[in-house]
Design a protein around this motif. Structure first.
Motif, PDB file in Angstrom:
ATOM      1  N   PHE A  69       2.824   9.946  -7.706  1.00 41.59           N
ATOM      2  CA  PHE A  69       4.082  10.229  -8.454  1.00 41.59           C
ATOM      3  C   PHE A  69       3.449  11.046  -9.676  1.00 41.59           C
ATOM      4  CE2 PHE A  69       6.545   8.541 -12.067  1.00 41.59           C
ATOM      5  CZ  PHE A  69       7.355  10.009 -12.090  1.00 41.59           C
ATOM      6  N   VAL A  70       1.969   9.541 -10.203  1.00 47.10           N
ATOM      7  CA  VAL A  70       1.511   9.867 -11.762  1.00 47.10           C
ATOM      8  C   VAL A  70       0.860  11.279 -11.279  1.00 47.10           C
ATOM      9  CG1 VAL A  70       0.189   8.567 -13.202  1.00 47.10           C
ATOM     10  CG2 VAL A  70       1.505   7.488 -12.101  1.00 47.10           C
ATOM     11  N   LEU A  71       0.277  10.795 -10.415  1.00 44.84           N
ATOM     12  CA  LEU A  71      -1.156  12.945 -10.524  1.00 44.84           C
ATOM     13  C   LEU A  71      -0.463  13.973 -10.233  1.00 44.84           C
ATOM     14  CD1 LEU A  71      -3.944  11.125  -8.213  1.00 44.84           C
ATOM     15  CD2 LEU A  71      -3.830  10.948 -10.234  1.00 44.84           C
ATOM     16  N   GLY A  72       0.556  14.092  -9.063  1.00 39.14           N
ATOM     17  CA  GLY A  72       1.301  14.781  -9.496  1.00 39.14           C
ATOM     18  C   GLY A  72       1.939  15.417 -11.064  1.00 39.14           C
ATOM     19  N   SER A  73       2.485  14.282 -11.306  1.00 39.49           N
ATOM     20  CA  SER A  73       2.982  14.304 -12.915  1.00 39.49           C
ATOM     21  C   SER A  73       2.603  15.059 -13.436  1.00 39.49           C
ATOM     22  CB  SER A  73       3.737  13.332 -13.374  1.00 39.49           C
ATOM     23  OG  SER A  73       4.379  13.156 -12.388  1.00 39.49           O
ATOM     24  N   LEU A  74       0.712  14.998 -13.546  1.00 40.83           N
ATOM     25  CA  LEU A  74      -0.228  15.236 -14.625  1.00 40.83           C
ATOM     26  C   LEU A  74      -0.586  17.084 -13.551  1.00 40.83           C
ATOM     27  CD1 LEU A  74      -2.357  15.000 -16.648  1.00 40.83           C
ATOM     28  CD2 LEU A  74      -3.652  14.053 -14.498  1.00 40.83           C
ATOM     29  N   SER A  75       0.075  17.177 -13.027  1.00 37.09           N
ATOM     30  CA  SER A  75      -0.982  18.327 -12.313  1.00 37.09           C
ATOM     31  C   SER A  75       0.286  19.261 -12.800  1.00 37.09           C
ATOM     32  CB  SER A  75      -1.074  18.324 -10.553  1.00 37.09           C
ATOM     33  OG  SER A  75       0.396  18.320  -9.720  1.00 37.09           O
ATOM     34  N   ARG A 118       0.723  -1.146   0.298  1.00 37.77           N
ATOM     35  CA  ARG A 118      -0.386  -0.413  -0.384  1.00 37.77           C
ATOM     36  C   ARG A 118       1.072   1.647   0.200  1.00 37.77           C
ATOM     37  NH1 ARG A 118      -2.975   1.116   5.649  1.00 37.77           N
ATOM     38  NH2 ARG A 118      -0.752   1.295   6.857  1.00 37.77           N
ATOM     39  N   SER A 119       2.398   0.774   0.829  1.00 37.11           N
ATOM     40  CA  SER A 119       3.099   2.736   0.261  1.00 37.11           C
ATOM     41  C   SER A 119       3.754   2.528  -0.514  1.00 37.11           C
ATOM     42  CB  SER A 119       4.376   2.709   1.326  1.00 37.11           C
ATOM     43  OG  SER A 119       5.013   3.220   2.168  1.00 37.11           O
ATOM     44  N   ALA A 120       4.069   1.201  -1.451  1.00 37.71           N
ATOM     45  CA  ALA A 120       4.450   1.577  -2.379  1.00 37.71           C
ATOM     46  C   ALA A 120       3.187   2.129  -4.060  1.00 37.71           C
ATOM     47  CB  ALA A 120       4.915   0.168  -3.449  1.00 37.71           C
ATOM     48  N   GLU A 121       1.946   2.269  -3.338  1.00 42.09           N
ATOM     49  CA  GLU A 121       1.246   2.308  -4.650  1.00 42.09           C
ATOM     50  C   GLU A 121       0.451   3.890  -4.447  1.00 42.09           C
ATOM     51  OE1 GLU A 121      -3.966   1.389  -4.492  1.00 42.09           O
ATOM     52  OE2 GLU A 121      -2.871   0.705  -3.562  1.00 42.09           O
ATOM     53  N   ALA A 122       0.886   3.946  -2.767  1.00 45.61           N
ATOM     54  CA  ALA A 122       0.465   5.384  -2.346  1.00 45.61           C
ATOM     55  C   ALA A 122       1.895   6.220  -3.361  1.00 45.61           C
ATOM     56  CB  ALA A 122       0.912   5.150  -1.406  1.00 45.61           C
ATOM     57  N   GLY A 123       3.130   6.205  -3.596  1.00 45.34           N
ATOM     58  CA  GLY A 123       3.912   6.469  -4.130  1.00 45.34           C
ATOM     59  C   GLY A 123       3.921   6.343  -5.474  1.00 45.34           C
TER      60      GLY A 123
END
Length: 483
Positions: free
Chosen positions: A158-164, A149-154
Motif C-alpha cells: 500500500f505505501v509503495l503503491g501510493s508512492l507510485s 507477515r501478511s499484514a506487513e506485505a499489505g
C-alpha cells in the motif's frame, strides 16, 4: 448504447461483482466455493463479450475507451490468469483459516480495473483503471490479516503503491500542462507537431514510466515484490505474478507505442536501462534465496527485464514478442505456484523453503517433474516452450539493431539459469528432507489443481510448440493495433 455494447465486458464484470458481493453478504463465508465458481462463470461471460475486430479500433465514452486487437488479447490472458487464481484458492484459504467470501469478489473487481487499464485511451482512464486494480490488490496482499507477515506485505504494498500513484499523477499533470491534453491520440499529435523537443512532456514521460514500472516490478521500482510475494497468501502471490503483470505490461506497451510514439528515442533509453537492471537484479538477487516464493518474485523481475527488450525495439515485431512472452510467462509462473500450493507438511503447514523440497522426486515424482519443467522453461532452455519466448524478444532486438542489448540479455539468461537449475538439483539429487511432504490441496481441490497443473506442464513442454502458429498469429494481430 454503442458505448455500452463496446464496453460490455466491463459492464458484465461490474454488475457481476455487485451480485457476488450481495450473495456473499447474505450467505456468509461458507459460500466461498460457490462464489469462486460464480466468478469463473462471470469471467466466461466477459470473455464471450470481448470483440476482436483487429485492426479496427472501436472508441467509446467520448474516446476515453478503446477496444482493439491488443485489448482483446490482453483481456483473454487476464481472464485466464484470474480464473486459475480463483479456482486454486479455496482449499488453501480453508486450511489457513482465511476462507472468506470476499476473495473472489476482490479478484473480480481487480480484473475490472485491469480491463479498464488495457482499454485506456486517455491518461485519466489509465489512472482510474490502475487504482481500481491496485486497491483490490492491497486488500488481497493482507488477506491473512491475523498473520504478521501478511499484514506487513499489505502495508508495504500500500505505501509503495501510493508512492507510485503519486509519481504517475505528477507525470500525467506535467504531460497535460505541456501538451494540453490527456488523450493518447492528441498527445501523439501534439508531440509530433512541435519542432523542438518538449522538455516538459519529457519530464512527464519519466514520471509516468516510473509509476508504470512499479506495477510491472521493473528495477529500480521492484523493492516491494519479494516481500509481498512471500507475505501474501500463495494464491494471491500467484495472482500478482500473472494477471496484473499482463495488464501493466500491456498498458506500458500502449502508452509508449501509442501516446508517446513521437518520443521513441527518449523513452527507449529509459526502457533499456530498466531492462538491463531488471535482468541483472532478478538474476543475481534470486541466487541466495531460500524461500521459493521469494525466488519466484526475483524470477518475475528477471522476466520483466526480458519483456522490456521487446518494448525497447519499438517495432511491431517487438510488441508481438512481448505479448508472446507474456502468454508463455503467465503459464510457466502459474504452474510453478500450483506446485507450491500442492505441498504441505504433516501438520498442514505450507512448504515454501527450498531445502524442504530435497529429494521430492522420490515421494512425489510427477509433481517434481512438473516443477522441473516450469523451472527449466523459465530459464529459457530448449526444447521447452520458454525458449521461444526469449528467442522472440532477442530476434526483435537484433532486427532493431539493438545488438548489445540482445547479447547482454543472453548473458543474463546464463546467470539466471543457475538458480533454476539449483531447484532442479534439489528436487532430484538432494537427500530427502526431514519434512514430510504431502498433498496439500485436499481431495476436491486436487482434481481441479492437478488438471490445471497438467495442462500448464504440457503447455511448457515441447508440445507447446504445436500452439506456436495460432498464438504467434494472435500476438501479431494484437500488436498491429498499435501501428
Amino acid at each position: 448504447m454503442q458505448s455500452l455494447a463496446i464496453g460490455a465486458p466491463e459492464v458484465v464484470l461490474a454488475a457481476g461483482a455487485m451480485v457476488l458481493l450481495l450473495l456473499g453478504v447474505f450467505r456468509g463465508d461458507g459460500a466461498l466455493g460457490g462464489l469462486s465458481w460464480g466468478a469463473v462463470i462471470l469471467f466466461g461471460l466477459a470473455a464471450l463479450n470481448i470483440v476482436d475486430d483487429s485492426p479496427v479500433r472501436a472508441l467509446a465514452w467520448n474516446d476515453l475507451y478503446v477496444a482493439d486487437g491488443l485489448s482483446a488479447f490482453l483481456k483473454i490472458l487476464i481472464l485466464a490468469g484470474a480464473a486459475a487464481s480463483v479456482l486454486l484458492a479455496p482449499a488453501h484459504l480453508a486450511r489457513s483459516g482465511a476462507a472468506r467470501f470476499e476473495y473472489p469478489v476482490l479478484i473480480v473487481l481487480s480484473v475490472l480495473g485491469m480491463f479498464v487499464m488495457v482499454s485506456a485511451n486517455n491518461l485519466l482512464t489509465l489512472y482510474v483503471g490502475l487504482e481500481l486494480m491496485s486497491l483490490a490488490a492491497y486488500v488481497l496482499a493482507a488477506f491473512h490479516r491475523d498473520e504478521e507477515r501478511s499484514a506487513e506485505a499489505g502495508l508495504k504494498y500500500f505505501v509503495l503503491g501510493s508512492l507510485s500513484s503519486g509519481l504517475l499523477l505528477y507525470g500525467i499533470s506535467l504531460v497535460y500542462g505541456f501538451v494540453g491534453s490527456t488523450d493518447f491520440a492528441a498527445i501523439a499529435a501534439g508531440l509530433a507537431a512541435g519542432e523542438e523537443r518538449n522538455m516538459g512532456a519529457l519530464f512527464g514521460l519519466v514520471f509516468v514510466l516510473a509509476g508504470l514500472a512499479f506495477k510491472v516490478s521493473a528495477v529500480p521500482f521492484h523493492m516491494w515484490t519479494p516481500d509481498v510475494y512471500e507475505g501474501a497468501p500463495t494464491p494471491v502471490a500467484a495472482f500478482f505474478a500473472t494477471a496484473p503483470k499482463v495488464a501493466a505490461m500491456g498498458l506500458l506497451l500502449r502508452v509508449a507505442l501509442d501516446a508517446f510514439s513521437g518520443m521513441v528515442a527518449d523513452w527507449r533509453q529509459i526502457i533499456i536501462f530498466m531492462s538491463l537492471a531488471s535482468m541483472l537484479v532478478g538474476a543475481v538477487g534470486a541466487i541466495g534465496q531460500g524461500n521459493i516464493k521469494r525466488l519466484l518474485a526475483y524470477s518475475s523481475i528477471n522476466n520483466i527485464g526480458f519483456m522490456l527488450i521487446g518494448l525497447a525495439a519499438a517495432t511491431a515485431a517487438g510488441a508481438s514478442a512481448v505479448l508472446l512472452y507474456l502468454a508463455i510467462y503467465m503459464v510457466m509462473t502459474l504452474g510453478a505456484f500450483l506446485c507450491v500450493l500442492a505441498l504441505s507438511d504433516s501438520e498442514g503447514r505450507p512448504v515454501e523453503t527450498l531445502s524442504d523440497l530435497g529429494g521430492l522426486v522420490r515421494s512425489r515424482p510427477w509433481l517434481a517433474t512438473a516443477l522441473a519443467i516450469f523451472m527449466l522453461s523459465l530459464a529459457g532452455l530448449p526444447p521447452l516452450f520458454g525458449f521461444m519466448a526469449k528467442l522472440a524478444v532477442f530476434e526483435a532486438a537484433v532486427a532493431a539493431n539493438l545488438w548489445l542489448l540482445a547479447v547482454l540479455g543472453v548473458l543474463s539468461s546464463v546467470i539466471a539459469a543457475y538458480y533454476y537449475l539449483r531447484v532442479v538439483k534439489i528436487l532430484f539429487f538432494d537427500p530427502p528432507a526431514d519434512v514430510v511432504v504431502v498433498d496439500g490441496a485436499g481431495q476436491g481441490a486436487a482434481v481441479v489443481n492437478n488438471g490445471m497443473l497438467a495442462a500448464a506442464a504440457l503447455f511448457c513442454s515441447p508440445l507447446g510448440y504445436l500452439l506456436l502458429g495460432p498464438l504467434g498469429e494472435a500476438t501479431r494481430r494484437a500488436a498491429a493495433s498499435l501501428f
